[in-house]
Design a protein around this motif. Structure first.
Motif, PDB file in Angstrom:
ATOM      1  N   UNK A  35      38.852  42.057  31.852  1.00 35.93           N
ATOM      2  CA  UNK A  35      39.695  42.766  32.814  1.00 35.93           C
ATOM      3  C   UNK A  35      40.706  41.782  33.396  1.00 35.93           C
ATOM      4  N   UNK A  36      41.980  41.996  33.104  1.00 33.40           N
ATOM      5  CA  UNK A  36      43.027  41.073  33.551  1.00 33.40           C
ATOM      6  C   UNK A  36      43.373  41.411  35.002  1.00 33.40           C
ATOM      7  N   UNK A  37      42.937  40.508  35.884  1.00 32.01           N
ATOM      8  CA  UNK A  37      43.027  40.782  37.316  1.00 32.01           C
ATOM      9  C   UNK A  37      44.134  39.994  38.010  1.00 32.01           C
ATOM     10  N   UNK A  38      45.019  39.341  37.247  1.00 35.83           N
ATOM     11  CA  UNK A  38      46.120  38.607  37.880  1.00 35.83           C
ATOM     12  C   UNK A  38      46.964  39.566  38.708  1.00 35.83           C
ATOM     13  N   UNK A  39      47.376  39.080  39.868  1.00 43.81           N
ATOM     14  CA  UNK A  39      48.191  39.844  40.818  1.00 43.81           C
ATOM     15  C   UNK A  39      47.433  41.005  41.456  1.00 43.81           C
ATOM     16  N   UNK A  40      46.145  41.110  41.179  1.00 42.80           N
ATOM     17  CA  UNK A  40      45.344  42.141  41.825  1.00 42.80           C
ATOM     18  C   UNK A  40      44.566  41.513  42.982  1.00 42.80           C
ATOM     19  N   UNK A  41      44.338  42.258  44.055  1.00 36.86           N
ATOM     20  CA  UNK A  41      43.630  41.705  45.212  1.00 36.86           C
ATOM     21  C   UNK A  41      42.140  41.528  44.927  1.00 36.86           C
ATOM     22  N   UNK A  42      41.472  40.663  45.680  1.00 39.37           N
ATOM     23  CA  UNK A  42      40.030  40.490  45.492  1.00 39.37           C
ATOM     24  C   UNK A  42      39.244  41.801  45.586  1.00 39.37           C
ATOM     25  N   UNK A  61      46.920  29.718  38.493  1.00 36.61           N
ATOM     26  CA  UNK A  61      45.783  28.909  38.929  1.00 36.61           C
ATOM     27  C   UNK A  61      45.480  29.046  40.413  1.00 36.61           C
ATOM     28  N   UNK A  62      46.466  28.811  41.282  1.00 37.17           N
ATOM     29  CA  UNK A  62      46.167  28.837  42.709  1.00 37.17           C
ATOM     30  C   UNK A  62      45.694  30.213  43.153  1.00 37.17           C
ATOM     31  N   UNK A  67      40.990  33.514  44.882  1.00 38.03           N
ATOM     32  CA  UNK A  67      40.094  34.651  44.647  1.00 38.03           C
ATOM     33  C   UNK A  67      38.670  34.184  44.426  1.00 38.03           C
ATOM     34  N   UNK A  68      38.511  33.124  43.646  1.00 36.48           N
ATOM     35  CA  UNK A  68      37.172  32.620  43.374  1.00 36.48           C
ATOM     36  C   UNK A  68      36.455  32.233  44.665  1.00 36.48           C
ATOM     37  N   UNK A  69      37.188  31.632  45.597  1.00 34.79           N
ATOM     38  CA  UNK A  69      36.589  31.269  46.880  1.00 34.79           C
ATOM     39  C   UNK A  69      36.152  32.506  47.662  1.00 34.79           C
TER      40      UNK A  69
END
Length: 232
Positions: A35-42, A61-62, A67-69
Motif C-alpha cells: 500500500x503506497x502511503x506517501x503523502x497520506x496522513x498517519x 524519507x523525512x 510517520x514511523x515515529x
C-alpha cells in the motif's frame, strides 16, 4: 478518506489481485499488496492497518520517518522505501526500512550494506531496471544489471530479492504487459539457485492486472487503496 472507505477500497484491490492471479493460473496468495502511503496522513495508514494491511510504501524519507515515529505502536508494519535513493539518505533508509525497491547504483548498495544496523536482518532490495532507456527514469541499464547483481551479492548487509521497474503509463493491456514481460525475462536470465530473484515488484493502480499476468509478486498500489493524495 474515512477508515471504512479505506478498508472497502483495500478489499476491492485485493479482489482485483485475486481475479488477475486466477486469470494467470497462478496460486492464490502469490501476489503481495504494497500500500503506497506517501503523502497520506498517519491516520490513513492506521485505517489500512486495522483492515489487515501490513506492507506500506514510502517515497520521501523525512515524511516516512515522521510517520514511523507516530505509528511506532504498530510494530508489525513492514516499511518499503520506493523513492529514488540519494547518498545522503542511505544511512537512515538502512536503519528504518525493511525493503528498498529502487536500487540501481553500486555506491548506494555499499552504503546501505555498511550502514545496515547489525541488530537487523539484511536489507531486502530489488534492483531497478530502466527498460525504456529514458534518462529521466531511474534504474540501471539492462546490460549493466548482471554486474550490479554480482556486486550486491558480496555485500553482507543486503539481500537481493528481485527486480523492479516503472514503465511508461498506457491504457492498452498488451502495451502494459510488454515491459513487465521484459522484466520477467531478465529475471529468468539472471536468477541462480543462490539468488533466485523470487520477487518482481511491478504494477500500480492502473496496470496491476497486466503486471500480475506477467509474473508480478508485489504490486505497489496507492490511489486505488487510499484515494487521491491530499494536495496540502
Amino acid at each position: 478518506m474515512i477508515p471504512e472507505q479505506i478498508a472497502r477500497h483495500r478489499h476491492q484491490v485485493l479482489a482485483r489481485i485475486q481475479a488477475a492471479t486466477e486469470r494467470a493460473g497462478r496460486p492464490a496468495g502469490s501476489v503481495a499488496l504494497i500500500a503506497v502511503s506517501k503523502k497520506q496522513p498517519p491516520a490513513a495508514i492506521r485505517a489500512a492497518h486495522a483492515a489487515g494491511q501490513r506492507a506500506f510504501g514510502e517515497s520521501y524519507l523525512q515524511e516516512a520517518l515522521d510517520k514511523q515515529a507516530l505509528l511506532a505502536d504498530l510494530d508489525d508494519i513492514e516499511w518499503h522505501f520506493i523513492g529514488r535513493l540519494q547518498s545522503n539518505k542511505t544511512r537512515q533508509i538502512a536503519a528504518h526500512f525493511d525493503w528498498v525497491h529502487g536500487l540501481a547504483d553500486a555506491t548506494h548498495a555499499r552504503r546501505l550494506s555498511e550502514q545496515r544496523p547489525a541488530s537487523r536482518r539484511p536489507l531486502n532490495v530489488c534492483l531497478q531496471l530502466n527498460l525504456s532507456g529514458e534518462s529521466s527514469k531511474g534504474g540501471v541499464a539492462p546490460e549493466d544489471v548482471s554486474a550490479l547483481l554480482a556486486q550486491c551479492a558480496e555485500l553482507p548487509g543486503l539481500r537481493v530479492r528481485g527486480l523492479m521497474t516503472l514503465p511508461a503509463p498506457s491504457e492498452d493491456e498488451a502495451e502494459q504487459r510488454r515491459p513487465f514481460r521484459e522484466l520477467r525475462e531478465w529475471r529468468d536470465r539472471l536468477a541462480t539457485p543462490e539468488c533466485p530473484l523470487d520477487v518482481l515488484s511491478m504494477g500500480m493502480s492502473d496496470d496491476l492486472e497486466a503486471a500480475i499476468l506477467e509474473g508480478a509478486t508485489q504490486v505497489r498500489i496507492g490511489t486505488a487503496v487510499f484515494g487521491a493524495r491530499p494536495t496540502n
